[in-house]
Scaffold this motif. Structure first.
Motif, PDB file in Angstrom:
ATOM      1  N   ALA A  61      37.412  32.937  28.193  1.00 11.99           N
ATOM      2  CA  ALA A  61      38.409  32.036  28.793  1.00 11.99           C
ATOM      3  C   ALA A  61      39.725  32.762  29.039  1.00 11.99           C
ATOM      4  O   ALA A  61      40.379  32.557  30.072  1.00 11.99           O
ATOM      5  N   THR A  62      40.124  33.630  28.111  1.00 10.19           N
ATOM      6  CA  THR A  62      41.389  34.348  28.254  1.00 10.19           C
ATOM      7  C   THR A  62      41.314  35.401  29.351  1.00 10.19           C
ATOM      8  O   THR A  62      42.248  35.552  30.156  1.00 10.19           O
ATOM      9  N   ILE A  63      40.210  36.140  29.405  1.00 11.69           N
ATOM     10  CA  ILE A  63      40.032  37.112  30.491  1.00 11.69           C
ATOM     11  C   ILE A  63      40.120  36.400  31.842  1.00 11.69           C
ATOM     12  O   ILE A  63      40.819  36.849  32.762  1.00 11.69           O
ATOM     13  N   ALA A  64      39.405  35.281  31.964  1.00 13.71           N
ATOM     14  CA  ALA A  64      39.392  34.543  33.224  1.00 13.71           C
ATOM     15  C   ALA A  64      40.778  34.027  33.587  1.00 13.71           C
ATOM     16  O   ALA A  64      41.190  34.092  34.754  1.00 13.71           O
ATOM     17  N   ALA A  70      46.428  36.650  38.107  1.00 16.28           N
ATOM     18  CA  ALA A  70      46.710  37.841  38.916  1.00 16.28           C
ATOM     19  C   ALA A  70      46.319  37.651  40.382  1.00 16.28           C
ATOM     20  O   ALA A  70      46.496  38.567  41.189  1.00 16.28           O
ATOM     21  N   GLY A  71      45.777  36.486  40.721  1.00 13.04           N
ATOM     22  CA  GLY A  71      45.467  36.182  42.107  1.00 13.04           C
ATOM     23  C   GLY A  71      44.030  36.390  42.515  1.00 13.04           C
ATOM     24  O   GLY A  71      43.686  36.261  43.695  1.00 13.04           O
ATOM     25  N   TYR A  72      43.153  36.696  41.569  1.00 13.52           N
ATOM     26  CA  TYR A  72      41.742  36.898  41.881  1.00 13.52           C
ATOM     27  C   TYR A  72      40.990  35.572  41.799  1.00 13.52           C
ATOM     28  O   TYR A  72      41.231  34.764  40.895  1.00 13.52           O
ATOM     29  N   LYS A  73      40.065  35.357  42.730  1.00 19.85           N
ATOM     30  CA  LYS A  73      39.185  34.192  42.654  1.00 19.85           C
ATOM     31  C   LYS A  73      38.191  34.464  41.533  1.00 19.85           C
ATOM     32  O   LYS A  73      37.367  35.373  41.623  1.00 19.85           O
ATOM     33  N   THR A  74      38.288  33.675  40.470  1.00 23.81           N
ATOM     34  CA  THR A  74      37.641  34.033  39.208  1.00 23.81           C
ATOM     35  C   THR A  74      36.572  33.023  38.802  1.00 23.81           C
ATOM     36  O   THR A  74      36.838  31.824  38.688  1.00 23.81           O
ATOM     37  N   ALA A  75      35.373  33.528  38.561  1.00 23.61           N
ATOM     38  CA  ALA A  75      34.254  32.723  38.075  1.00 23.61           C
ATOM     39  C   ALA A  75      34.149  32.881  36.561  1.00 23.61           C
ATOM     40  O   ALA A  75      34.309  33.983  36.034  1.00 23.61           O
ATOM     41  N   LEU A  76      33.856  31.790  35.875  1.00 26.83           N
ATOM     42  CA  LEU A  76      33.689  31.814  34.417  1.00 26.83           C
ATOM     43  C   LEU A  76      32.412  31.091  34.051  1.00 26.83           C
ATOM     44  O   LEU A  76      32.212  29.932  34.417  1.00 26.83           O
ATOM     45  N   ARG A  90      32.636  27.416  36.013  1.00 25.37           N
ATOM     46  CA  ARG A  90      33.994  27.156  36.519  1.00 25.37           C
ATOM     47  C   ARG A  90      34.401  28.219  37.534  1.00 25.37           C
ATOM     48  O   ARG A  90      34.033  29.386  37.399  1.00 25.37           O
ATOM     49  N   ILE A  91      35.185  27.806  38.496  1.00 27.49           N
ATOM     50  CA  ILE A  91      35.801  28.735  39.450  1.00 27.49           C
ATOM     51  C   ILE A  91      37.294  28.435  39.475  1.00 27.49           C
ATOM     52  O   ILE A  91      37.703  27.289  39.702  1.00 27.49           O
ATOM     53  N   ASP A  92      38.090  29.453  39.191  1.00 23.59           N
ATOM     54  CA  ASP A  92      39.549  29.302  39.078  1.00 23.59           C
ATOM     55  C   ASP A  92      39.920  28.163  38.142  1.00 23.59           C
ATOM     56  O   ASP A  92      40.816  27.354  38.420  1.00 23.59           O
ATOM     57  N   GLY A  93      39.206  28.091  37.023  1.00 23.27           N
ATOM     58  CA  GLY A  93      39.534  27.133  35.975  1.00 23.27           C
ATOM     59  C   GLY A  93      39.024  25.729  36.200  1.00 23.27           C
ATOM     60  O   GLY A  93      39.196  24.865  35.337  1.00 23.27           O
ATOM     61  N   ILE A 132      25.866  30.125  42.451  1.00 25.82           N
ATOM     62  CA  ILE A 132      27.123  29.458  42.838  1.00 25.82           C
ATOM     63  C   ILE A 132      28.245  30.481  43.001  1.00 25.82           C
ATOM     64  O   ILE A 132      29.002  30.456  43.983  1.00 25.82           O
ATOM     65  N   PHE A 133      28.359  31.403  42.053  1.00 28.42           N
ATOM     66  CA  PHE A 133      29.419  32.417  42.128  1.00 28.42           C
ATOM     67  C   PHE A 133      29.249  33.312  43.355  1.00 28.42           C
ATOM     68  O   PHE A 133      30.229  33.680  44.007  1.00 28.42           O
ATOM     69  N   ALA A 134      27.988  33.652  43.649  1.00 33.46           N
ATOM     70  CA  ALA A 134      27.732  34.497  44.812  1.00 33.46           C
ATOM     71  C   ALA A 134      28.067  33.769  46.109  1.00 33.46           C
ATOM     72  O   ALA A 134      28.688  34.340  47.016  1.00 33.46           O
ATOM     73  N   GLN A 135      27.672  32.500  46.200  1.00 36.82           N
ATOM     74  CA  GLN A 135      27.956  31.713  47.398  1.00 36.82           C
ATOM     75  C   GLN A 135      29.460  31.536  47.605  1.00 36.82           C
ATOM     76  O   GLN A 135      29.941  31.483  48.743  1.00 36.82           O
ATOM     77  N   ALA A 136      30.203  31.458  46.513  1.00 32.06           N
ATOM     78  CA  ALA A 136      31.656  31.258  46.589  1.00 32.06           C
ATOM     79  C   ALA A 136      32.418  32.561  46.790  1.00 32.06           C
ATOM     80  O   ALA A 136      33.642  32.544  46.935  1.00 32.06           O
TER      81      ALA A 136
END
Length: 438
Positions: A61-64, A70-76, A90-93, A132-136
């Motif tokens: 959760a902290t890494i994400a 930092a502006g990255y589209k982030t998958a968790l 989750r994507i961007d929280g 899902i992460f790949a599609q996004a």
């Protein structure tokens, strides 16, 4: 007619011979057909994989949160969940919605049938998350290893940074009861020439050997990076820099390892992103302090001796802080565990903390978890009273009833601590908040 999320979850839980089935041979053909392996991902995301006995949820959760800041589209990707399955993806929280999950499950099922293979619930849901992460087209994937490392389905994805939070005894039926063997399994996430964050000291010889064989760049807590708790803030330091940082709501130690991981990656992460990520990160069920029904609560998913010892440090400090505000406060406990865990070791940790005067529970409320793996109420009572005076233990037919009873048994200034399992926290929160459980 489209099937509901609940239908899919029940279906996937019913089609395989066992809930846990270690190994990657069955998963890989389906993953290839779905196009979710590293070589199939068009934008080549930065991937963090996090293994370890405890602290994976807080660390991921902290890494994400830092990467998102930092502006990255982030998958968790995390497991298990507390209230809703959507918490796992989750994507961007933000949790993905039911429609997105259902579409992903349909894709995984089609690929599975095309390959003629049987997959477990965890394998299918993990592949769905990856799809899902790949599609996004997410820039960063932060992945929590479910069990072990080497043979866990998450390990079909090659990480750019591997994190091993710590090594303790847990899941002995699957991982052995030998630290070196467990460490070797968890070190199975290490790939050639990548940074490896090892978040405790010393590092087991088996993990160190695997890292060296892979030519990995080892970053070990206490050797290559350090931290100092300064009360309201803390300091992170490695060979390149020193940073003064805000205290997160989650475990400081896990935050330290998360910061070490993002700084070891090739991502452009500045001080502002690190500070913002630490400020915004939160995770239900991890030293989770809330006021509900006019009561003060702490919820923690600690379910083994290693995790319990860690939680007790936080619990004891919170109790002293609570007493400073409410000097007449008492402590109440809601407790239950699964039958395949070392319940005695967990209770021994609590007993030792009580004898040392670090905590002082007035009453224990126990009930069996509503799960096939649950320890029965009779067993739970027997083992609890080996470590707690029987007159201080009250048993209930369900965790819902235990929660109702602890509210009736407490005052507004008291502190109620709920721990023992993800399932314990989930059922307690459902009883308190009335939310559905997927």
């Amino acid at each position: 007619m489209q099937k509901s999320l609940g239908w899919w979850l029940e279906y996937m839980a019913s089609i395989h011979v066992s809930a846990i089935d270690m190994g990657l041979e069955r998963v890989l053909p389906v993953a290839r057909r779905l196009g979710v392996l590293n070589q199939d991902l068009p934008n080549k995301p930065m991937i963090f994989s996090v293994a370890g006995t405890n602290g994976k949820g807080s660390t991921t959760a902290t890494i994400a949160a830092i990467c998102q800041a930092a502006g990255y589209k982030t998958a968790l990707y995390q497991s298990p969940h507390l209230l809703s399955f959507t918490e796992r993806v989750r994507i961007d929280g933000v949790c993905v919605d039911d429609k997105t999950l259902i579409e992903a499950f349909e894709q995984v099922e089609q690929a599975r049938l095309a390959e003629g293979l049987s997959l477990s619930f965890f394998e299918m849901t993990t592949l769905a998350a990856f799809w899902i992460f790949a599609q996004a087209s997410c820039d960063v994937w932060v992945l929590e290893i479910g069990l072990g490392g080497r043979l866990d389905v998450v390990n079909i994805i090659d990480p750019d940074v591997a994190v091993i939070t710590n090594i303790g005894i847990d899941h002995v039926d699957w991982l052995s009861d030998d630290i070196e063997k467990i460490a070797a399994e968890k070190a199975g996430i290490i790939r050639p020439n990548i940074p490896v964050i090892f978040g405790s000291n010393p590092m087991p010889a088996s993990a160190s050997q695997i890292a060296q064989q892979q030519g990995a760049e080892i970053h070990q807590l206490g050797e290559h990076y350090h931290y100092q708790d300064c009360g309201e803030s803390w300091i992170f330091a490695n060979a390149a820099l020193t940073m003064a940082l805000p205290k997160p709501k989650l475990s400081l130690l896990n935050a330290v390892n998360a910061v070490a991981a993002v700084l070891a990656s090739p991502l452009a992460i500045d001080l502002v992103a690190v500070k913002t990520g630490l400020d915004i990160v939160q995770l239900a069920g991890r030293f989770d302090q809330r006021i509900i029904a006019d009561r003060h609560w702490i919820f923690d998913v600690a379910h083994n001796a290693h995790g319990m010892a860690f939680f007790l440090e936080q619990w004891a400090a919170a109790w002293q802080a609570h007493l400073a505000i409410y000097p007449e406060a008492r402590q109440k406990i809601v407790f239950s565990m699964l039958g395949d865990k070392d319940v005695a070791a967990v209770l021994e940790c609590v007993q030792n903390a009580s004898r040392q005067g670090r905590i002082a529970a007035d009453k224990w409320h126990i009930a069996a978890i509503d799960n096939p793996r649950a320890m029965s109420l009779e067993q739970l009572l027997q083992i609890t009273t080996d470590y707690v005076d029987e007159c201080n233990v009250e048993q209930h037919p369900s965790l819902d009833k235990a929660v109702q009873a602890v509210i009736a048994d407490s005052r507004e200034e008291d502190l109620i601590v709920v721990f023992g399992s993800f399932h314990t926290i989930s059922e307690a929160l459902i009883a308190l908040l009335g939310k559905p459980y997927d």
